[in-house]
Design an enzyme around this catalytic site. Structure first.
Site, PDB file in Angstrom:
ATOM      1  N   PRO A  96       0.805  -1.224   0.000  1.00  0.00           N
ATOM      2  CA  PRO A  96       0.000   0.000   0.000  1.00  0.00           C
ATOM      3  C   PRO A  96       0.843   1.282   0.000  1.00  0.00           C
ATOM      4  O   PRO A  96       0.313   2.342  -0.290  1.00  0.00           O
ATOM      5  CB  PRO A  96      -0.851  -0.114   1.276  1.00  0.00           C
ATOM      6  CG  PRO A  96      -0.209  -1.165   2.106  1.00  0.00           C
ATOM      7  CD  PRO A  96       0.569  -2.047   1.191  1.00  0.00           C
ATOM      8  N   GLU A 123       0.216  -7.728   8.763  1.00  0.00           N
ATOM      9  CA  GLU A 123       0.337  -6.262   8.833  1.00  0.00           C
ATOM     10  C   GLU A 123       1.453  -5.726   7.951  1.00  0.00           C
ATOM     11  O   GLU A 123       1.550  -4.526   7.698  1.00  0.00           O
ATOM     12  CB  GLU A 123       0.580  -5.814  10.278  1.00  0.00           C
ATOM     13  CG  GLU A 123      -0.672  -5.727  11.110  1.00  0.00           C
ATOM     14  CD  GLU A 123      -1.746  -4.827  10.492  1.00  0.00           C
ATOM     15  OE1 GLU A 123      -1.499  -3.617  10.394  1.00  0.00           O
ATOM     16  OE2 GLU A 123      -2.804  -5.339  10.100  1.00  0.00           O
TER      17      GLU A 123
END
Ligand code: 9D3
Length: 266
Positions: A96, A123
């Protein structure tokens, strides 16, 4: 073209290897895909690939070593091909925080020998692995996914369809929205049989057989659609100086409210 994918979920890639345009090209041997599971590069009985984050916080982090060993195995497998070309395939992390994927990057990669895609889960990935092994980080956009696999498949699909001989009709790729040949404008609307569907007519010019009129209508429709839906793309095309005088005239009519969706006459 060859893609190597580091992933905990190799079966997901059936989506690009078995279906549609990319599936057919894969079947024909126009590109190949090899998956590498970090679990196969662990040393412990539990085959651990993740651990808790130092400093605390939610979720788990992918450990560096299984990923690094997987990349080393990919390099060994690609060695002959890379020696032949005299170039190493880039190691790309889907992430991301990466550069947002675009058509320009897809065409650059379509002209290369392929890439190594690393798909994260949890994560994130230990930053020391990223600093040591990753050449490039690529994102799909500003939203949160649960891992990199869909990103890798989106990249593969966007690249493979540009390979010579993959699309039935080379003209299809040329007509694509975002193709530089279209000045990066959106593609015009499409219609097929029946000519009249539930009382709605197909724009008459498309049935006329007059190719110059059809081309002019499509260009005008592209400009109108882009002005309404993606003004940013229109402005970029203008700044690159890629709009003709005829285009400028159409834009003027749009600004004057002289042209809208209901009025697509040439
Ligand atoms: C809470 C902080 N998150 C960062 C925005 C952590 C985080 C969320 C999601 C870390 C990794 C992921 C998994 N996402 C991807 O692997 C991913 C992704 C994405 O989430 N959005 C857009 N493109 C991509 S490409 C890979």
């Amino acid at each position: 073209m060859r893609f190597d994918i580091i992933t905990l979920f190799p079966d997901m890639f059936a989506a690009v290897c078995q279906y549609g345009v990319s599936g057919r090209a894969h079947q024909r041997g126009q590109w190949s895909l090899h998956t590498w599971n970090p679990r196969d590069f662990t040393q412990d009985v539990h085959r651990t690939v993740d651990d808790r984050p130092f400093g605390g916080g939610p979720g788990m982090v992918m450990m560096a070593e299984p990923l690094a060993l997987a990349i080393d195995a990919v390099r060994a497998a690609r060695q002959q091909a890379e020696a032949d070309i005299g170039a190493l395939a880039p190691v790309v992390l889907l992430s991301p925080v990466g550069q947002v994927h675009r058509q320009g990057l897809a065409s650059q990669m379509a002209a290369s020998a392929g890439a190594i895609f690393v798909c994260g889960r949890y994560e994130g990935v230990d930053q020391r692995f990223i600093d040591t092994y990753i050449d490039q980080e690529i994102s799909l956009g500003d939203f949160v996914l649960s891992g990199g696999e869909l990103g890798a498949m989106v990249l593969i699909d966007s690249i493979v369809r540009l390979l010579p001989g993959v699309l039935h009709d080379a003209a299809s790729a040329e007509q694509d929205s975002f193709n530089p040949a279209l000045s990066g404008l959106l593609d015009s609307p499409h219609y097929t049989r029946p000519e009249r569907w539930r009382g709605i007519e197909t724009p008459e010019v498309l049935l006329s057989g007059h190719h110059a009129h059809i081309a002019a209508w499509r260009r005008q429709a592209s400009l109108t659609l882009t002005a309404r839906c993606r003004p940013d793309l229109l402005q970029a095309a203008q700044q690159r100086g890629e709009l003709t005088r005829a285009d400028q005239a159409v834009l003027k009519r749009i600004q004057l409210g002289d042209l809208d969706d209901a009025d697509k006459d040439v």
